[in-house]
Design a protein around this motif. Structure first.
Motif, PDB file in Angstrom:
ATOM      1  N   VAL A  85       0.945  -1.694  -0.260  1.00 52.70           N
ATOM      2  CA  VAL A  85      -0.086   0.329  -0.171  1.00 52.70           C
ATOM      3  C   VAL A  85       1.080   0.998   0.035  1.00 52.70           C
ATOM      4  O   VAL A  85       1.445   1.227   0.575  1.00 52.70           O
ATOM      5  CB  VAL A  85      -0.830   0.362   1.114  1.00 52.70           C
ATOM      6  N   ILE A  86       0.256   2.509  -1.042  1.00 55.74           N
ATOM      7  CA  ILE A  86       1.460   3.655  -0.860  1.00 55.74           C
ATOM      8  C   ILE A  86       0.709   4.633  -1.059  1.00 55.74           C
ATOM      9  O   ILE A  86      -0.509   5.142  -1.234  1.00 55.74           O
ATOM     10  CB  ILE A  86       2.086   3.433  -2.426  1.00 55.74           C
ATOM     11  N   GLU A  87       0.647   5.195   0.695  1.00 57.00           N
ATOM     12  CA  GLU A  87      -0.186   6.520   0.528  1.00 57.00           C
ATOM     13  C   GLU A  87       0.243   7.890  -0.283  1.00 57.00           C
ATOM     14  O   GLU A  87       1.136   7.666  -0.920  1.00 57.00           O
ATOM     15  CB  GLU A  87      -0.283   6.846   1.981  1.00 57.00           C
ATOM     16  N   ASN A  88      -1.085   7.947  -1.075  1.00 58.34           N
ATOM     17  CA  ASN A  88       0.395   9.214  -1.884  1.00 58.34           C
ATOM     18  C   ASN A  88       0.915   9.235  -3.134  1.00 58.34           C
ATOM     19  O   ASN A  88       1.384  10.080  -3.422  1.00 58.34           O
ATOM     20  CB  ASN A  88       0.215  10.762  -1.548  1.00 58.34           C
ATOM     21  N   GLY A  89       0.017   8.065  -3.350  1.00 60.33           N
ATOM     22  CA  GLY A  89       0.927   7.495  -5.190  1.00 60.33           C
ATOM     23  C   GLY A  89       0.791   8.014  -6.322  1.00 60.33           C
ATOM     24  O   GLY A  89      -0.253   8.316  -6.113  1.00 60.33           O
ATOM     25  N   THR A  90       2.105   8.076  -6.946  1.00 57.30           N
ATOM     26  CA  THR A  90       1.756   7.238  -8.062  1.00 57.30           C
ATOM     27  C   THR A  90       1.690   6.454  -9.568  1.00 57.30           C
ATOM     28  O   THR A  90       3.072   5.938  -9.090  1.00 57.30           O
ATOM     29  CB  THR A  90       2.460   9.006  -8.517  1.00 57.30           C
ATOM     30  N   VAL A  91       1.140   6.957  -9.653  1.00 57.43           N
ATOM     31  CA  VAL A  91       1.471   5.308 -11.271  1.00 57.43           C
ATOM     32  C   VAL A  91       1.466   6.160 -12.374  1.00 57.43           C
ATOM     33  O   VAL A  91       0.226   6.754 -12.286  1.00 57.43           O
ATOM     34  CB  VAL A  91      -0.318   4.255 -11.421  1.00 57.43           C
ATOM     35  N   LEU A  92       2.590   5.302 -12.896  1.00 59.36           N
ATOM     36  CA  LEU A  92       2.970   6.285 -13.885  1.00 59.36           C
ATOM     37  C   LEU A  92       2.864   4.966 -14.955  1.00 59.36           C
ATOM     38  O   LEU A  92       3.097   3.635 -15.141  1.00 59.36           O
ATOM     39  CB  LEU A  92       4.314   6.854 -14.162  1.00 59.36           C
ATOM     40  N   ILE A  93       2.156   5.093 -16.210  1.00 58.71           N
ATOM     41  CA  ILE A  93       1.915   4.259 -17.121  1.00 58.71           C
ATOM     42  C   ILE A  93       2.546   4.975 -18.788  1.00 58.71           C
ATOM     43  O   ILE A  93       1.577   5.636 -18.923  1.00 58.71           O
ATOM     44  CB  ILE A  93       0.446   3.469 -17.423  1.00 58.71           C
ATOM     45  N   ARG A  94       3.064   3.469 -19.248  1.00 60.49           N
ATOM     46  CA  ARG A  94       3.181   4.501 -20.587  1.00 60.49           C
ATOM     47  C   ARG A  94       3.154   3.198 -21.515  1.00 60.49           C
ATOM     48  O   ARG A  94       3.802   2.344 -21.388  1.00 60.49           O
ATOM     49  CB  ARG A  94       4.703   4.971 -20.946  1.00 60.49           C
ATOM     50  N   ASN A  95       2.571   3.396 -22.717  1.00 57.88           N
ATOM     51  CA  ASN A  95       2.802   2.586 -24.385  1.00 57.88           C
ATOM     52  C   ASN A  95       2.412   1.550 -23.495  1.00 57.88           C
ATOM     53  O   ASN A  95       1.978   0.225 -23.632  1.00 57.88           O
ATOM     54  CB  ASN A  95       4.309   2.031 -24.364  1.00 57.88           C
ATOM     55  N   GLY A  96       1.032   1.447 -22.496  1.00 55.66           N
ATOM     56  CA  GLY A  96       0.007   0.446 -21.227  1.00 55.66           C
ATOM     57  C   GLY A  96       0.470   0.075 -20.793  1.00 55.66           C
ATOM     58  O   GLY A  96      -0.390  -1.525 -20.248  1.00 55.66           O
ATOM     59  N   ARG A  97       1.748  -0.007 -20.168  1.00 53.49           N
ATOM     60  CA  ARG A  97       2.247  -0.496 -19.110  1.00 53.49           C
ATOM     61  C   ARG A  97       3.057   0.138 -18.261  1.00 53.49           C
ATOM     62  O   ARG A  97       2.857   1.153 -18.018  1.00 53.49           O
ATOM     63  CB  ARG A  97       3.739  -1.991 -19.848  1.00 53.49           C
ATOM     64  N   VAL A  98       2.641  -0.719 -16.741  1.00 54.24           N
ATOM     65  CA  VAL A  98       2.796   0.473 -15.874  1.00 54.24           C
ATOM     66  C   VAL A  98       4.155   1.269 -15.266  1.00 54.24           C
ATOM     67  O   VAL A  98       5.746  -0.410 -16.185  1.00 54.24           O
ATOM     68  CB  VAL A  98       2.832  -1.076 -14.385  1.00 54.24           C
ATOM     69  N   VAL A  99       5.072   1.682 -15.540  1.00 61.44           N
ATOM     70  CA  VAL A  99       6.684   1.772 -15.561  1.00 61.44           C
ATOM     71  C   VAL A  99       7.127   2.208 -13.875  1.00 61.44           C
ATOM     72  O   VAL A  99       7.966   2.074 -13.502  1.00 61.44           O
ATOM     73  CB  VAL A  99       6.742   2.802 -16.205  1.00 61.44           C
ATOM     74  N   SER A 100       6.572   2.900 -13.205  1.00 62.52           N
ATOM     75  CA  SER A 100       6.588   3.313 -11.950  1.00 62.52           C
ATOM     76  C   SER A 100       5.685   3.413 -11.356  1.00 62.52           C
ATOM     77  O   SER A 100       4.872   3.780 -11.564  1.00 62.52           O
ATOM     78  CB  SER A 100       7.604   4.177 -12.078  1.00 62.52           C
ATOM     79  N   VAL A 101       5.288   2.393 -10.320  1.00 64.24           N
ATOM     80  CA  VAL A 101       4.556   2.810  -8.374  1.00 64.24           C
ATOM     81  C   VAL A 101       5.284   3.879  -7.209  1.00 64.24           C
ATOM     82  O   VAL A 101       6.368   2.850  -7.131  1.00 64.24           O
ATOM     83  CB  VAL A 101       3.652   2.015  -8.217  1.00 64.24           C
ATOM     84  N   GLY A 102       5.030   4.884  -7.137  1.00 59.96           N
ATOM     85  CA  GLY A 102       5.732   5.282  -6.153  1.00 59.96           C
ATOM     86  C   GLY A 102       5.592   6.710  -5.694  1.00 59.96           C
ATOM     87  O   GLY A 102       3.918   6.951  -5.390  1.00 59.96           O
TER      88      GLY A 102
END
Lengths: 496, 453
Positions: free
Chosen positions: B38-55
């Motif tokens: 679980v990540i509070e106040n998180g950012t999910v970054l998606i490029r080209n249909g895939r998750v690039v980073s979660v943090g």
């Protein structure tokens, strides 16, 4: 016995009002009911043997229900949903002699000597009522020897009574109680046009059906529109094989019942001739015609409901409730105008053609019509344990559609409206003064998936307590079975 | 009320609905349930249909951003033991491609050919946050809980049927994985697992008793091995008669080699133990399905490293092979270290959206919340061989994301956005919502005209 519950024009009532000539028609053998009971008129002449008299023997399998031990109490500090549309923060619910004595805010006085139940941080609702259950008639285990819910031997089996099939040892009664269910209407299945009488039960442990039978609750007649009767009998090359065959079968049943009723009335009025032979099938349908038996009508589609409503006018009876009213939302104003309750699921759809148009917003849309009566029901031994969640899902869908629906309103779908749908709203279904103290204390808001029924009271008697093994009944069937009495993940079997 | 504007928005969506390309997107400010953390106040970054980073890093400049403050973000739900896109109306046999009764095609039955990307079950399931499904053939032992399916499956007793082949077969066919994205190419992978009923349903198939089924089952595996060793002889017609067709024999080779998992529907504790033993003796990789009495033998299941697909609200002795059924089954198996996935109701098709409620009920009966989220997202991916590919929010995984108005397991929460492969999915195209809008009363209590001329 149930003359006080007659609704609408009734020849039987008129007969009684006319007095002396019509003695046997007015005799009662059941318990006197709580309110506006008619004065029974005893038959003194021309008495038929009770078993042969279609009017004198209306409750031959009477309730022996007696509440469990109880004490006067007050539940203090909880958030109270009263079932009738009120929400009270930090409320007080006072129970005296098994009846609701007072409901109000924190200033509500609690009489001396009452047990105080600490409700702080918890929620209180009326006991949940499931008006469509097959517990006991299609019990667990669902094996052939126990499959007693459908007399699939002909399209009109109005003569059968589900109370004669109820197996009180169905473990499902206990799991339902752990879900806050205090009253159930047990119906026959839906293979037949006239499936038979239903029975309303208190959800208490008992070795007999009579020990559960809700005293003086009206009888219901299960009727079924749609695919089931036409499929079952059509596949046997019998009638009904179609929707129009269904209607013809219903109408034939009501015509025969009218004729039967008239013969009895004539016999009673004139006192001459041979009494008609008692016919259990026609007697039950005649009970619908005189308003003493409530029509509980399995009917999915809006167009079929409209036909049933016209047929009710044709023969002068009233439909109390449409069950599985998948398309209730298409007919919401008409249902409300006719004073017909609609009992619905939230999430079930698509399992057959007449269930194709089921939507989650059904209850919310039915409920939105003025004077409506929206009910959430289960028809299922698993779903009955979570009717509060089914109501929550309906509420959520309604809000998603932009409808402004309160939580207390949604609670009425599984409490007061359910009571109305089976004619027991003067006795239970809401936390209002004078009603039976059927009360659930929830660990959290009952519209949360995480809420559990901590304590369940029936007529003011503690009937389930999730934290006290003394109040965690298991059925005879469960004894000695695999895993019996072994805790699972630290939870005792009876705590469910 | 704001119904008018909602209906206008629906209309606008309908007018503009068209295939959408994957966009780069950052979802910011939410409480992020990654499936494993679980990540509070998180950012999910998606490029080209895939998750690039979660943090917790800020979104890169210039990227499209979805502000999800106050929301909860989770991976899309993965439905197991599902009939999605493979049965429109359960009782209408012509729409139902979940079972096959030809005795020459049992193990070889491939459910993937029947998958219909235009199925109206898919948009409805998306409204429950479901983004992938393991479409699984049905058999006499299938199902979660009471079923209103009137179609019925034949409970025939087996024997040598037409052509000398088993009829019905011991095997029910092969499952496939789909995505629920709007579009025509939704098949992710076919032949991901083999299915077989055990317990009462398996006994019925084999002649009426468990002893018959296990013996016949082992004998059938021996036939597959014999076929595998002697394909040339088989093709010459120079081999003893076998009880399966060539297609079925071929389909079972990956099973006997332990490459293809075998989904075994089994509920009684004693049957579970027998199945674990069978798997050990025959070198099979099994997935238990049902396991209503699993908690009684949780340690043995854990020791065998066998995953379980659980219907977590099965708690009644609905037959004699689940007399020990309890609501705490999921919690007990999880606590013992078993990898679990939670099933929906009635074959997770029309009611696939109930999966999250079932998970919530597992939580209220002892399963930790994070374990319940894992059991409907990352665990199914792991069980079926897709670890890291979908079912979790982690770099490299598919951009299957649901933005919820609140706790995903609560009925009072709703998905506000559903992304599959990084593409935001239309939510208002579901048939049930179109029906709703046709009959919804407006602010004045009047209804929208059902028909306009």
């Amino acid at each position: 016995m149930l003359l006080n519950r007659l609704r609408g024009p009734s020849l039987a009532v008129l007969s009684c009002a006319m007095g002396a000539l019509l003695l046997s028609a007015c005799a009662t053998t059941g318990e006197a009911s709580s309110s506006n009971a008619q004065t029974p008129v005893k038959s003194e002449s021309r008495a038929l043997a009770t078993g042969l008299n279609s009017a004198s023997d209306l409750n031959p399998y009477p309730s022996t229900y007696a509440p469990l031990p109880r004490q006067n109490m007050a539940i203090v500090g909880a958030t109270v949903f009263d079932g009738a549309g009120r929400k009270i923060e930090n409320g007080v619910v006072v129970v005296t002699d098994g009846l609701i004595a007072a409901v109000g805010d924190a200033s509500t006085p609690v009489p001396q000597g009452y047990q105080i139940v600490d409700g702080r941080g918890r929620f209180v609702t009326p006991g949940i009522i499931d008006i469509h259950s097959h517990l006991g008639v299609y019990p667990s285990p669902g094996v052939q020897g126990m499959s007693d819910g459908n007399e699939v031997t002909g399209p009109n089996t109005a003569n059968v009574w589900s109370e004669h099939s109820v197996w009180p040892q169905d473990p499902g009664f206990h799991t339902a109680r752990a879900g806050g269910v205090t009253t159930v209407q047990i119906l026959p299945g839906s293979a037949n046009l006239f499936g038979g009488r239903g029975v309303t039960l208190r959800n208490v442990p008992s070795t007999t059906m009579q020990g559960m039978k809700f005293p003086n609750a009206p009888y219901g007649l299960k009727m079924a529109c749609g695919e089931n009767p036409s499929r079952v009998y059509g596949s046997r090359n019998q009638t009904p094989a179609t929707g129009m065959g269904n209607m013809a079968g219903f109408r034939a049943g009501f015509i025969a019942a009218q004729d039967y009723r008239d013969k009895w009335n004539k016999y009673r009025e004139t006192g001459q001739g041979t009494p008609p032979t008692r016919n259990l099938q026609l007697e039950t349908i005649a009970g619908v015609l005189d308003g003493s038996i409530m029509v509980q009508n399995h009917c999915y589609r809006a167009d079929e409901m409209a036909l049933m409503m016209d047929m009710a006018e044709e023969f002068g009876f009233k439909i109390k409730t449409f069950h599985h009213a998948i398309e209730g939302y298409k007919l919401a104003p008409q249902l409300a105008e006719a004073g017909i309750c609609a009992a619905m699921w939230t999430g079930w759809w698509g399992f057959k053609m007449e269930a194709l148009d089921g939507i989650e917003e059904n209850a919310a849309i039915v409920d939105a019509a003025p004077n409506s009566c929206a009910v959430i029901h289960s028809d299922d031994a698993e779903l009955i344990q979570r009717l509060n969640q089914e109501a929550a899902a309906s509420l959520s869908a309604g809000r998603r559609a932009g409808m402004n629906i309160s939580e207390e309103r949604a609670i009425s779908w599984i409490t007061l409206n359910a009571a109305k749908a089976i004619g027991i709203e003067d006795q239970t279904g809401s936390l209002e003064v004078g009603k039976r103290a059927d009360v659930v204390i929830w660990s959290a808001n009952p519209l949360s998936v995480y809420a559990r029924a901590d304590q369940v009271f029936i007529d003011g008697s503690l009937s389930f307590d999730r934290s006290n093994p003394a109040y965690q009944p298991v059925s005879d069937f469960e004894l000695g079975q695999p895993g019996f009495n072994r805790p699972a993940a630290g939870t005792a079997q009876g705590a469910r | 009320m704001r119904m008018t504007s909602i209906m206008a928005a629906v209309a606008a969506t309908l007018l503009t609905a068209a295939p959408v390309l994957a966009q780069d997107v950052a979802i910011t400010g939410a409480k992020v349930l990654t499936g494993t953390s679980v990540i509070e106040n998180g950012t999910v970054l998606i490029r080209n249909g895939r998750v690039v980073s979660v943090g917790t890093a800020a979104a890169p400049a210039g990227i499209r951003t979805i502000d999800a403050r106050g929301k909860i973000v989770s991976p899309g739900i993965v439905a197991v033991d599902s009939g999605l896109a493979t049965s429109e109306v359960s009782s209408v046999r012509g729409t139902n491609d979940l079972s096959n009764s030809a005795n020459s095609l049992t193990a070889a039955f491939d459910v993937s050919y029947g998958i219909d990307p235009w199925s109206f079950t898919l948009p409805t399931a998306r409204l429950g946050g479901v983004t992938r499904a393991v479409v699984t053939p049905q058999h006499g032992g299938s199902g979660g809980g009471h079923s209103h399916d009137d179609s019925g499956f034949d409970d025939m007793t087996a024997g040598a049927g037409h052509g000398g082949f088993q009829s019905p077969g011991l095997f029910a066919g092969q499952a496939a994985v789909i995505s629920l994205k709007d579009g025509t190419d939704i098949l992710v992978k076919s032949k991901v697992a083999m299915t077989a009923p055990f317990g009462e349903a398996g006994a019925r198939v084999a002649g009426g008793s468990r002893g018959g089924q296990f013996v016949l089952f082992k004998e059938t595996l021996n036939e597959v091995r014999a076929y595998q060793r002697n394909k040339a002889a088989y093709d010459r017609g120079d081999m003893r008669a076998l009880s399966l067709s060539r297609a079925d024999l071929e389909a079972l080779i990956p099973v006997i080699e332990g490459r293809m998992p075998l989904i075994v529907t089994v509920n009684r504790a004693s049957d579970i133990r027998q199945v674990l033993r069978l798997a050990r003796e025959e070198g099979l990789k099994v997935i238990l399905d049902g396991a209503a009495e699993g908690w009684l033998v949780a340690d043995e299941i854990a020791a065998a490293n066998v995953p379980v697909l659980i219907h977590p609200i099965t708690n009644l002795p609905s037959n004699f092979e689940m007399r020990a059924a309890r609501m705490q089954n999921a919690a007990a198996l999880n606590a013992a270290g078993v990898l679990i996935a939670l099933k929906g109701n009635e074959g997770a098709n029309h009611r696939a959206r109930d999966i999250r409620y079932n998970a919530g009920n597992a939580v209220s009966h002892g399963l930790p919340f994070e374990a319940a989220i894992a059991a409907i997202t990352v665990n199914p991916a792991r069980i079926f061989g897709f670890a890291g590919q979908f079912g979790e929010l982690k770099a490299g995984a598919a951009g299957d994301v649901v933005i919820w108005s609140g706790d995903p397991l609560e009925p009072l929460s709703q998905p506000e956005a559903v992304l599959i492969d990084g593409v935001e999915q239309p939510l208002d195209t579901a048939r049930n919502l179109q029906l709703r809008d046709r009959y919804l009363p407006n602010a004045a209590g009047n209804r929208a005209p059902a028909y306009t001329y």
